[in-house]
Design a protein around this motif. Structure first.
Motif, PDB file in Angstrom:
ATOM      1  N   VAL A 181       0.840  -1.199   0.000  1.00 52.52           N
ATOM      2  CA  VAL A 181       0.000   0.000   0.000  1.00 52.52           C
ATOM      3  C   VAL A 181       0.877   1.251   0.000  1.00 52.52           C
ATOM      4  CG1 VAL A 181      -1.686   1.328   1.347  1.00 52.52           C
ATOM      5  CG2 VAL A 181      -1.923  -1.150   1.137  1.00 52.52           C
ATOM      6  N   MET A 182       1.906   1.252   0.828  1.00 51.82           N
ATOM      7  CA  MET A 182       2.765   2.431   0.919  1.00 51.82           C
ATOM      8  C   MET A 182       3.634   2.602  -0.321  1.00 51.82           C
ATOM      9  SD  MET A 182       3.761   2.525   4.997  1.00 51.82           S
ATOM     10  CE  MET A 182       4.055   0.775   5.269  1.00 51.82           C
ATOM     11  N   TYR A 183       4.185   1.505  -0.834  1.00 44.41           N
ATOM     12  CA  TYR A 183       4.991   1.618  -2.053  1.00 44.41           C
ATOM     13  C   TYR A 183       4.132   2.079  -3.232  1.00 44.41           C
ATOM     14  CZ  TYR A 183       9.023  -0.690   0.097  1.00 44.41           C
ATOM     15  OH  TYR A 183      10.103  -0.985   0.886  1.00 44.41           O
ATOM     16  N   GLN A 184       2.881   1.613  -3.298  1.00 47.49           N
ATOM     17  CA  GLN A 184       2.005   2.009  -4.393  1.00 47.49           C
ATOM     18  C   GLN A 184       1.653   3.487  -4.328  1.00 47.49           C
ATOM     19  OE1 GLN A 184       1.101  -0.110  -6.959  1.00 47.49           O
ATOM     20  NE2 GLN A 184       0.451   1.830  -7.880  1.00 47.49           N
ATOM     21  N   CYS A 185       1.408   3.998  -3.129  1.00 45.54           N
ATOM     22  CA  CYS A 185       1.096   5.427  -3.020  1.00 45.54           C
ATOM     23  C   CYS A 185       2.306   6.272  -3.371  1.00 45.54           C
ATOM     24  CB  CYS A 185       0.562   5.762  -1.626  1.00 45.54           C
ATOM     25  SG  CYS A 185       1.828   6.123  -0.407  1.00 45.54           S
ATOM     26  N   LYS A 186       3.504   5.741  -3.120  1.00 43.80           N
ATOM     27  CA  LYS A 186       4.718   6.422  -3.548  1.00 43.80           C
ATOM     28  C   LYS A 186       4.799   6.443  -5.069  1.00 43.80           C
ATOM     29  CE  LYS A 186       9.117   7.721  -3.754  1.00 43.80           C
ATOM     30  NZ  LYS A 186       9.547   9.122  -3.555  1.00 43.80           N
ATOM     31  N   ALA A 187       4.497   5.304  -5.700  1.00 43.88           N
ATOM     32  CA  ALA A 187       4.529   5.233  -7.164  1.00 43.88           C
ATOM     33  C   ALA A 187       3.476   6.121  -7.801  1.00 43.88           C
ATOM     34  CB  ALA A 187       4.347   3.786  -7.608  1.00 43.88           C
ATOM     35  N   ASP A 188       2.310   6.226  -7.166  1.00 45.28           N
ATOM     36  CA  ASP A 188       1.216   7.049  -7.695  1.00 45.28           C
ATOM     37  C   ASP A 188       1.371   8.523  -7.349  1.00 45.28           C
ATOM     38  OD1 ASP A 188       0.145   4.709  -8.652  1.00 45.28           O
ATOM     39  OD2 ASP A 188      -1.261   4.454  -6.979  1.00 45.28           O
ATOM     40  N   ARG A 189       2.415   8.850  -6.578  1.00 50.65           N
ATOM     41  CA  ARG A 189       2.649  10.225  -6.124  1.00 50.65           C
ATOM     42  C   ARG A 189       1.448  10.785  -5.361  1.00 50.65           C
ATOM     43  NH1 ARG A 189       6.028  13.115 -11.098  1.00 50.65           N
ATOM     44  NH2 ARG A 189       7.723  11.573 -11.127  1.00 50.65           N
ATOM     45  N   GLU A 190       0.877   9.927  -4.540  1.00 50.17           N
ATOM     46  CA  GLU A 190      -0.217  10.319  -3.660  1.00 50.17           C
ATOM     47  C   GLU A 190       0.162   9.958  -2.227  1.00 50.17           C
ATOM     48  OE1 GLU A 190      -3.772   8.468  -4.970  1.00 50.17           O
ATOM     49  OE2 GLU A 190      -3.977   9.727  -6.765  1.00 50.17           O
ATOM     50  N   PRO A 191       1.113  10.674  -1.653  1.00 53.82           N
ATOM     51  CA  PRO A 191       1.580  10.312  -0.310  1.00 53.82           C
ATOM     52  C   PRO A 191       0.527  10.582   0.751  1.00 53.82           C
ATOM     53  CG  PRO A 191       2.530  12.397  -0.975  1.00 53.82           C
ATOM     54  CD  PRO A 191       1.780  11.882  -2.171  1.00 53.82           C
ATOM     55  N   PHE A 192       0.689   9.916   1.884  1.00 53.21           N
ATOM     56  CA  PHE A 192      -0.187  10.137   3.027  1.00 53.21           C
ATOM     57  C   PHE A 192       0.420  11.226   3.917  1.00 53.21           C
ATOM     58  CE2 PHE A 192      -1.256   5.807   1.776  1.00 53.21           C
ATOM     59  CZ  PHE A 192      -2.638   5.836   1.805  1.00 53.21           C
ATOM     60  N   ASP A 193      -0.448  12.040   4.492  1.00 56.11           N
ATOM     61  CA  ASP A 193       0.017  13.078   5.417  1.00 56.11           C
ATOM     62  C   ASP A 193       0.357  12.513   6.789  1.00 56.11           C
ATOM     63  OD1 ASP A 193      -0.487  15.447   3.655  1.00 56.11           O
ATOM     64  OD2 ASP A 193      -2.530  14.662   3.766  1.00 56.11           O
ATOM     65  N   VAL A 194      -0.309  11.431   7.162  1.00 58.24           N
ATOM     66  CA  VAL A 194      -0.047  10.763   8.439  1.00 58.24           C
ATOM     67  C   VAL A 194      -0.046   9.258   8.187  1.00 58.24           C
ATOM     68  CG1 VAL A 194      -0.799  10.395  10.818  1.00 58.24           C
ATOM     69  CG2 VAL A 194      -1.226  12.605   9.721  1.00 58.24           C
ATOM     70  N   ILE A 195       0.982   8.582   8.672  1.00 53.08           N
ATOM     71  CA  ILE A 195       1.053   7.114   8.608  1.00 53.08           C
ATOM     72  C   ILE A 195       1.241   6.600  10.022  1.00 53.08           C
ATOM     73  CG2 ILE A 195       2.332   5.115   7.776  1.00 53.08           C
ATOM     74  CD1 ILE A 195       3.046   6.635   5.289  1.00 53.08           C
ATOM     75  N   ASP A 196       0.349   5.713  10.431  1.00 52.01           N
ATOM     76  CA  ASP A 196       0.389   5.130  11.770  1.00 52.01           C
ATOM     77  C   ASP A 196       0.795   3.668  11.661  1.00 52.01           C
ATOM     78  OD1 ASP A 196      -0.628   3.722  14.229  1.00 52.01           O
ATOM     79  OD2 ASP A 196      -1.201   5.762  14.759  1.00 52.01           O
ATOM     80  N   LEU A 197       1.901   3.308  12.311  1.00 51.35           N
ATOM     81  CA  LEU A 197       2.384   1.928  12.358  1.00 51.35           C
ATOM     82  C   LEU A 197       2.326   1.444  13.799  1.00 51.35           C
ATOM     83  CD1 LEU A 197       5.566   2.128  10.089  1.00 51.35           C
ATOM     84  CD2 LEU A 197       3.340   1.212   9.457  1.00 51.35           C
ATOM     85  N   ASP A 198       1.450   0.496  14.060  1.00 51.90           N
ATOM     86  CA  ASP A 198       1.338  -0.074  15.406  1.00 51.90           C
ATOM     87  C   ASP A 198       1.212  -1.586  15.269  1.00 51.90           C
ATOM     88  OD1 ASP A 198       1.029  -0.579  18.045  1.00 51.90           O
ATOM     89  OD2 ASP A 198      -0.832   0.513  18.318  1.00 51.90           O
ATOM     90  N   PRO A 199       2.325  -2.262  14.940  1.00 51.91           N
ATOM     91  CA  PRO A 199       2.264  -3.704  14.701  1.00 51.91           C
ATOM     92  C   PRO A 199       2.329  -4.502  15.986  1.00 51.91           C
ATOM     93  CG  PRO A 199       4.484  -2.940  14.356  1.00 51.91           C
ATOM     94  CD  PRO A 199       3.671  -1.713  14.731  1.00 51.91           C
TER      95      PRO A 199
END
Length: 593
Positions: A181-199
């Motif tokens: 999901v994150m690599y695809q948004c990078k490729a689409d040039r649609e970054p997220f303003d906030v990313i929450d990682l809580d694994p």
């Protein structure tokens, strides 16, 4: 409980039907979710403080990001003007922020409403979707929230919970690998303003994708629950995951924060990006960091000078730092080069013991004081927003008092136990440091921590002076022990333990809830969710089963009944029922004549 409470409230207005068989209602904040009784999807009520703090931080981050766009973030209970319009927020200096230029009138953003031009949020490992639903209902200024998980059962539950809470216009569940999901948004040039990682465990597999997928100046929220690894129990595993060697010292919780910040910065540097920590917290059994990510080749060059190795004495616990790089002013610019060292000799100068080498770790401040003050001010202006508000206010107050330019800390009990003397009170030791002309503070990561810019020689001089007032039985000390070697040197500093008014920190004077006790037993990690829906054994049973597994323990012999008796299988065991091994299955049949 610190967080959700089963059956705490009824369903929200306009939501779906009641929970089905084998499901319960869990309420936390303004969200109420359906949750299966079986351990199919992970949920831990202890993380309620984590989720409360994230909502508070995201609200102030949204306020800062949207203010230049002419969007005022408004929370329930915040002060309003006489005309009924929201009061413009204050900037970092305490002054009212000016309105944006242009003819367009300022817009307001309220919790639960879609904000055009607002923030795009990704919860990469959403599980039940509780956190994303809370974002949608409690954090203003959001345009969209993507709640992602790789479990089909989790995504099914998320879809129901989103409908149950009526936040389908903001929250979009998705089933995919979080990294993709994150690599695809990078490729689409649609970054997220906030990313929450809580694994569950380590976030290491997701960090590379996260530092690329977040927008310029965007917010990364990262949780680590593998504290055994980051606190020194498995230094080699820590290096494989985070590129740093952890140490088993009293400062291990703050070092864990600095290790994850080092890991984030080093991964961001690969893409000409760097991090700026806003808030870094050690709480309960996990750590949580909030960092902004920026792009800049010139700033990345300074990253080596922000990292340091730690030399930790195994005898007396003294630590020293070795920066990896140095920055010097060179005319109108800066010159970058390798640092010189090491800062220590072959053995410790105080006890002649060897050093352990840890790191690299982040050696710059853990927090942005102005941002922490904003979060505290928002808690004061909107009381009652969070169930853990008292703890948040206490912890953030301690953080504002911390010395930002002093990495790691000592503890009073470790200093005293090293020389086998009585422990001075916190106020006495702090007063001695202040009388000597040094700064000192507490740490939110440890109740009896001492953060100070005083060199180790001053600390041991103060302890030598204390030992003169409270004598140590020197005849019981071995000549080669750290205590004997430290006390054999006369102090060059005459410490004064007279109490000073400024030795008592403000958070302590006000009686804030800084280090609360656990509200119930086994308040910590929970068992990992199982895809098949089976109930995982409780962690209490697992801990009891594995307790002292490496030591020889007395056994009454009953555990051997789980193993078959070899002699019985051969047909020649004469002990019968008194045999400590199992005779189940019967002896083998006699061979035919």
């Amino acid at each position: 409980m610190d967080g959700g409470s089963p059956n705490g409230s009824g369903p929200p207005p306009g939501a779906g039907g009641p929970p089905g068989a084998g499901e319960t209602l869990i309420s936390e904040g303004r969200a109420t979710i359906l949750f299966p009784s079986a351990n199919e999807v992970f949920y831990n009520p202890v993380q309620g403080f984590n989720r409360d703090l994230t909502c508070a931080v995201m609200t102030e981050f949204a306020r800062l990001q949207l203010q230049p766009k002419g969007i005022w973030v408004v929370l329930p209970g915040e002060e309003k003007t006489d005309a009924g319009d929201p009061q413009p927020p204050e900037n970092g200096d305490g002054d009212t922020a000016p309105a944006p230029d242009g003819p367009e009138a300022p817009r307001t953003a309220k919790p639960g409403e879609v904000c055009e031009g607002g923030l795009r949020v990704l919860e990469a490992l959403a599980a039940s979707g509780l956190r994303s639903i809370r974002f949608a209902k409690e954090v203003p200024g959001l345009r969209a929230v993507v709640a992602n998980d790789f479990s089909a059962r989790a995504v099914e539950l998320m879809n129901r919970n989103v409908a149950f809470n009526g936040v389908g216009d903001l929250v979009a569940p998705r089933m995919a690998d979080a990294r993709m999901v994150m690599y695809q948004c990078k490729a689409d040039r649609e970054p997220f303003d906030v990313i929450d990682l809580d694994p569950y465990g380590s976030p290491a597999p997701f960090l590379d994708a996260a530092v690329q997928a977040v927008s310029e100046g965007g917010l990364l929220c990262v949780t680590c629950t593998d504290m055994g690894v980051m606190a020194g129990n498995s230094a080699e595993t820590c290096y494989s995951k985070y590129g740093a060697v952890s140490l088993k010292g009293k400062f291990c919780h703050e070092m864990a924060l600095r290790i994850i910040l080092h890991s984030l910065d080093s991964r961001a540097n690969c893409y000409q990006r760097f991090i700026v920590p806003l808030l870094s917290v050690s709480a309960d059994f996990y750590i949580r960091v909030f960092v902004q990510v920026f792009t800049g080749q010139a700033k990345v060059k300074a990253s080596a000078s922000k990292q340091a190795l730690v030399y930790h004495c195994v005898g007396c616990g003294t630590h020293h730092f070795q920066r990896l790089g140095k920055v010097t002013s060179h005319g109108t610019g800066f010159k970058y080069g390798a640092a010189t060292g090491p800062p220590v000799g072959p053995t410790c100068e105080f006890c002649q013991q060897r050093h352990q080498l840890g790191g690299p770790m982040w050696a710059e401040p853990l927090h942005d004081p102005a941002f922490v003050e904003r979060v505290l001010a928002a808690l004061e202006s909107s009381p009652g927003r969070f169930q853990t508000e008292e703890r948040m206010r206490g912890m953030l107050s301690v953080i504002t008092e911390e010395l930002g330019d002093v990495p790691l800390y000592y503890t009073l009990d470790s200093l005293s136990s090293t020389i086998h003397c009585n422990t001075p009170s916190l106020l006495q030791f702090r007063s001695a440091l202040l009388h000597a002309g040094y700064r000192v503070s507490l740490s939110h990561a440890c109740k009896n921590a001492v953060k100070t810019d005083a060199p180790p020689a001053v600390l041991w001089d103060i302890m030598r002076c204390w030992a003169k007032i409270h004598p140590v039985k020197r005849e019981r000390l071995a000549d080669t022990s750290p205590a004997s070697r430290i006390l054999s040197v006369e102090p060059t500093l005459q410490a004064s333990f007279t109490l000073r008014d400024d030795a008592n920190p403000s958070s302590r004077k006000r009686g804030l809830k800084r280090f609360p006790e656990n509200p119930e037993a086994f308040w910590g990690p929970k068992a990992r969710a199982k895809a098949g829906g089976g109930i995982s054994p409780s962690l209490q049973e697992k801990r009891k089963r594995h307790q002292n597994k490496r030591t020889e323990r007395t056994d009454d012999g009953t555990s051997l009944k789980n193993f078959p008796c070899k002699r019985f299988k051969e047909g020649n065991c004469s002990l019968g029922a008194q045999c400590c091994y199992s005779h189940e299955g019967g002896p083998p049949a006699a061979p035919p004549p």
